[in-house]
Design a protein around this motif. Sequence first.
Motif, short mmCIF file in Angstrom:
data_model
loop_
_atom_site.label_atom_id
_atom_site.label_comp_id
_atom_site.label_asym_id
_atom_site.label_seq_id
_atom_site.Cartn_x
_atom_site.Cartn_y
_atom_site.Cartn_z
N TYR A 171 0.86 -1.19 0.00
CA TYR A 171 0.00 0.00 0.00
C TYR A 171 0.89 1.24 0.00
N ASP A 172 0.26 2.37 -0.23
CA ASP A 172 1.00 3.63 -0.07
C ASP A 172 1.19 3.96 1.41
N VAL A 173 0.13 3.70 2.17
CA VAL A 173 0.18 4.03 3.60
C VAL A 173 -0.48 2.90 4.39
N ILE A 174 0.16 2.54 5.49
CA ILE A 174 -0.44 1.59 6.43
C ILE A 174 -0.74 2.34 7.73
N ILE A 175 -1.95 2.17 8.18
CA ILE A 175 -2.33 2.74 9.47
C ILE A 175 -2.58 1.58 10.42
N VAL A 176 -1.84 1.53 11.51
CA VAL A 176 -1.99 0.44 12.47
C VAL A 176 -2.95 0.91 13.55
N GLY A 177 -4.10 0.26 13.60
CA GLY A 177 -5.08 0.61 14.61
C GLY A 177 -6.40 1.02 13.97
N GLY A 178 -7.41 0.18 14.10
CA GLY A 178 -8.72 0.43 13.50
C GLY A 178 -9.69 0.98 14.51
N ILE A 228 -4.97 -1.50 9.59
CA ILE A 228 -4.74 -2.84 10.14
C ILE A 228 -5.26 -2.87 11.57
N GLU A 229 -6.18 -3.77 11.83
CA GLU A 229 -6.80 -3.84 13.16
C GLU A 229 -6.61 -5.26 13.70
N LYS A 230 -6.14 -5.36 14.94
CA LYS A 230 -5.84 -6.70 15.46
C LYS A 230 -7.11 -7.47 15.82
N GLY A 231 -8.17 -6.77 16.14
CA GLY A 231 -9.44 -7.44 16.44
C GLY A 231 -10.51 -6.97 15.49
N TRP A 232 -11.55 -6.36 16.04
CA TRP A 232 -12.63 -5.79 15.24
C TRP A 232 -12.60 -4.29 15.41
N ILE A 233 -12.93 -3.57 14.36
CA ILE A 233 -12.78 -2.11 14.41
C ILE A 233 -13.65 -1.53 15.53
N GLY A 234 -13.08 -0.55 16.19
CA GLY A 234 -13.83 0.11 17.26
C GLY A 234 -13.88 -0.70 18.54
N GLY A 235 -13.08 -1.75 18.64
CA GLY A 235 -13.15 -2.60 19.82
C GLY A 235 -12.30 -2.11 20.98
#
Lengths: 967, 418, 88
Positions: free
Chosen positions: B34-41, B64-71
């Motif tokens: 990707y052009d940009v990766i954001i870690v943390g959803g 990139i989210e380790k679980g479900w977004i907003g969790g």
Amino acid sequence: MTGSRLPAGGLIDRTKPISFTFEGRALTGYAGDSVASALLANDVRIVGRSFKRHRPRGLLSLGMEEPNAILNVGTGAHAAPNRFATELPLAQGLAVSPTRGWPSSRFDLGGVLDLWPTPLAAGFYYKTFIGPRLPGVRDAWNRLWEPLLRSLAGQGRAPEGVDPDAYDHAHIEVDVAVVGAGLAGLAAAEAALGRGARVALFERDIRPGGRALGRDGDPRIDDAAPLAWAEGAWARIADNPRATAKLRTTAFGLYDGRQLAVYELPVDGPYAGRIWHVRAKEIVIAAGALERPMTFPGNDRPGVMLASAVEAAIRRYGVRPGGQAVVFLNHGDGAGLRQALNAADIEIVAEVGPDETVTGTQGFGRLQSVDIAPLGPDGLPRMDARRRVPADLLATSGGWSPALALHLIQGGRQAWSEADGCFIAAGGGQDGVRLAGAANARFSAAAALADGHGSTAGGAPGPKTTGGDAAPSGQGLPLAPIAAERLKRQAFIDFQHDVTVADIGLAAREGFHAIEHAKRYTTAGMGTDQGRTAQLATAAALAAATGREIGDIGLSGLRPPVTPVPFGALGGWRRGALFAPVRQTPMHRRHEALGAVFEDVGDWKRARYYAAPGEAMAPAVARECRAVRTAVGALDVSTLGKIAVAGPDAAAFLNRVYTNRMDTLAVGACRYGVMLKDDGMVFDDGVVARLGPNRFHVTTTSGGAAAVLNWLEDWRQTEWPDLKVWLASVTEQWAGVAVAGPNAARTLAALAPELDLSDTAFPHLTWRDATAAGLSARIFRVSFSGERGYEINVPWRHGEALWDAVLAAGAIPYGTEAMHVLRAEKGFIVVGHETDGTVTPVDLGLSWLISAKKGDFIGKRALARPALTAPGRKQLVGLEPEDASVVLDEGAQIIATATPRPPEPMLGHVASSYWSSALNRGFALALVKDGRARHGERLFAWSLGVAHAVRVRDPVFYDPKGARLHA
Amino acid sequence: MQDRFSAGRILREALGGNAGWRPWRRNPEPKPRYDVIIVGGGGHGLATAYYLAKLHGIANVAVIEKGWIGGGNAGRNTTIVRSNYLWDESAAIYEHGLKLWEGLSADLNINVMFSQRGVLNLAHTLHDVREGMRRVNANQLNGVDAEWLDAPGVKAFCPLIDISADARWPVLGATLQRRGGTARHDAVVWGYARAADRLGVDIIENAEVTAILRDGQGRFDGVETTRGTIKARTGALVAAGHSSILAAMAGFRLPIESHPLQALVSEPLKRLLDCVVMSNQVHVYVSQSDKGELVMGAGIDAYTSYTQRGALHVIEDQMAAACALFPMFSRVRVMRTWAGIVDVCPDASPIIGATPVPGLYINCGWGTGGFKATPSSGWTLAHTIATGAPHPLNAPFALKRFETGALIDEHGAAAVAH
Amino acid sequence: MLLIPCPHCGVRPETEFVYGGDATVRRPDPKTASLDAWAAYIYERDNPKGPHTELWLHASGCHSWLVVERDTVTHAIGQVRQARDAAS
């Protein structure tokens, strides 16, 4: 008694009728009834309305899982909102009513919302009320839609006024704590007692026995009927001096350190209770299992009840919940139910077989008929072959799920067990915590008893069972196949929140595939019942809608408390005066008698000023200030923090703590000092007195004493453990009175005639031990007012006597407000006024306090950081309003113009501002950018829309030469 | 945007049995680059992706989210939104956020239920009064709406509050920001996710970052995740309580401690509290949700933790405080308590900007008050990533400030959690 | 509620203690410390997910600062020493 009460049987006392009202109707039940069973006995079928669609709802259960029967209890200050009817023992005169339904639960105008529920599907509110496009209404969401929704929502009414009940907190430490007095819990408690352990046993019901309370089909235990055995076991445990056994007591939380949080309610009263903090070496969770309703179209119609509730109605409460019953189970454990129905003379009009399902129910407000259809080869019901049977009761069971809440909220895990047809505990959680009985998926009586007793217990053998032993077998998911989308909107998963199979399907279609997303989107399981009857069905429906296995989906997380607990109970005795105990000086009563108005300083109450009858604050403060400037005043300074510092390295220690030198302080002398944190910011200030070569007396601010001591201990123990120095708080060892003013020496001389008060014998910034007013005293010659001053310290218990003597000698009492006026006239700072954690001693003009001659001190390195030496820092200045009659607002911002245009650059703020009777004008101390270079400059102090012109000046307004110290 | 939400659409879909609703977002497989990766959803990460795509035309972005977004904290806060901070730097970035909030429902085409019901900060001591006045005046001069209410004014605005003079901590006055309020946290997360997805951003759930890759020059080069290696020349860590862990993977340290912060809701009650009430002295933060629950923030647990579990005594303290301020709440019951892991910075201000690793940015340190900043945090970080330099709004919040000592200390005066 | 075994006072509940954070921070020599070293000392803290060495003050007890090994995921408490022993 009319209604549905059976002529005999049940665990109720028919000699003790109890009157109560439901929605204003007078009804009668018996001792031993819950409100729920009494309503059922009185043929009350509609116990409330659902949250969204306002559908009429009846009792689904008679236990803690009840989603529908949520009542307002009582009125006014005695009101208790949202209580579960199933958990309320019936009490004389109890007035209960449903929380929803207007004008009544039977005829609810809100029911129109159920005429076309499709637009109100899951999450509809996210998709509308978006744009400000409603004609004529600006910001329609805030002004129209949200207020409307808020008025429609909500459940119970909040009480009014102060809670008349009191709540207690108690603590207990045991070897074994057992949650639940069903068969497993009783066996666990008896086994632990047999090993010599101290045991606590908590049962949320008003009787022990667990499921044995509501059924008759289980084996005999030690040659007794199950309930008789349970009552015997309970009696043995309760009689054991090593045991604490409590009924109507719910374990609602499990926390670190194996701390079980338990809420005890009186067995005979509905409300106030006690929270137990239980600490145990071992905890046995024997909380049983929860029955799951089948999910099918029309499953929320009053008259559809859990099979266990039907059994309990008949066996425990002697209530006949219907006349014609349909039985719909998804497992093989129906014998007890059939026996109970037969015993109550209830006709079983149909049993839904494994190849059939229920496709609908009919009846307004109560069940009248049930549609049953065979399943076709595609697994779906054949609607063309359905038959309609008349019935006013549908007993349903979708199997049982272990009650894992306590296990899960302490970090335990769960996993799907295909063999058991439920989620079971799968490790995690704290050591020493185990599940037992049905909570551990041991559903039969024999297995539960053995599990509770424990295989490794040793000692006495556990209870023996004989005879048949029923347990659910082959239980599947509690989800009936449904033929059409339309019918899914009538198949309820979460009864309280009106979440249907269609809603879960919609969530899945919209991509809410994670169970937590589906839960939040649909609100399934987020009600006051914590979704006990909804959780598994939600996961099952989501699995079906997304083509996954339920084990891969899992259940949504559980959060404490297991059942709701009142705010007041959690707060306990910390209410009123005990909320935050007040600290008072020994002179407090004297201040009160003098008409003092107090201010809160930390936990202390300090006299702010003393108002003569009819005297307002401003004249009182002016009078007190004049007394100090022209005669003599007395201030209670007992609240000052005081720390004894002792040891061969005490001087070296203080040298590192303060910015100025303390090692050069002579015995008998005192010195002002400021402490910095290691970021260079002013933290606290006070006076250091050297009592001897190795002994110092240090004062701190009143509010900062504890923090300063903790922080000094940090340095002493972790950074400089080599220093031989010790610290002790002596704040409440010394009471103090500051005597200040030109007549201070005369006043002190009257109290301590033997003390030589001449400037040579007792100069400023020294201290002497003396007898004052007949008391052993330590007297510091210090001044926070600019006048000649002495702070007389005596043992705490003599504070009142000292105060009386000082006043008798002619001193006028003054309070903290006058103290502030006087110190501000002198440009003396107060931590918290002129500092806010971002101010350095250089900013305050205290560079003279920073020793260049000694080595390191805390904060020194940081003072050299670029941002702390850069131009533009805010510096302490004095302000004189051009209009001398103006007293600026504290918190006013300093700007360069009288007509600000936001964003207007701010140059600083007013930290302290008072009327000075000595100067006959208002004046202020302020922190202003580059303030020391601005003396003479004209700026504006702006507050709440008003700008006052001010002249910047030196912060010392009064007696800049300090001549009055020696007056 | 296709598939728009509206009242008319709801009716049309209802006529069709709700069969026509489409997924709010795709569930893409991660691309290799990707052009940009954001870690943390969470809200901040998703907002960053949205503004990157919408305002800067950078849509080849993975969240990139380790679980479900907003969790994480996005789903665990008390949803208070306000901008009445003391210092210019804070007021500017939070006020920018408040303006974004005011148009967010329309911008994202989802009702985020931003409810401008007013936020009261109560003053109980003379010190509180002084600092409250200081903040109101600073706010007004910064163009942030703020009012000072005396005790009768507090009672008139919020009749539930006990202002009796003999209370342990009598109410002496309050600051009021009428434009402040609450919003629906899930809607914010889902709304940003939906809108970012429509612009081409890949939101990848159940992918935990296990390593941060750097090239030969030390520049950021991508991440290893439990769903494989994902490469990009630019990355941003937006992981709140887990920021220190990710920073350690990238080889630098942060001035951050992670603490549990507990919150709770009561059972739903009939409408009774139509504003947000905050009190530092008594330690109460409360609002009533549209559903009727009282939503309250409790204290921060003393120790660092990654458990999302707090201790009972913190809740008990909170309930005693709630009853002190609102005696009629005593018989109301707590329905749920929970904890988030908050990333606490020494000056109670965030860090938004560059890291010692070239190509890698960070956004953390929001502590107890990150929810309100979701839009402006994403907006400024997106600007910083897209242009390679901070926006004036976030320039003061650089990691570098801890070296120079130019902190933005919101503890002293405006130290209001949540 | 954490239970902390104080070497002086025995096992006591967390509410008797004041938390002091990362115990591994060392104060650099102020005469030679660079700006970033000083910033690291003042502000940067170990913040691990797992075992953590941290300070607790037994404020309602013996007033000892203790160095406590605690796991930030399980909250299990291991070794507890007096800080002055650990420091010297």
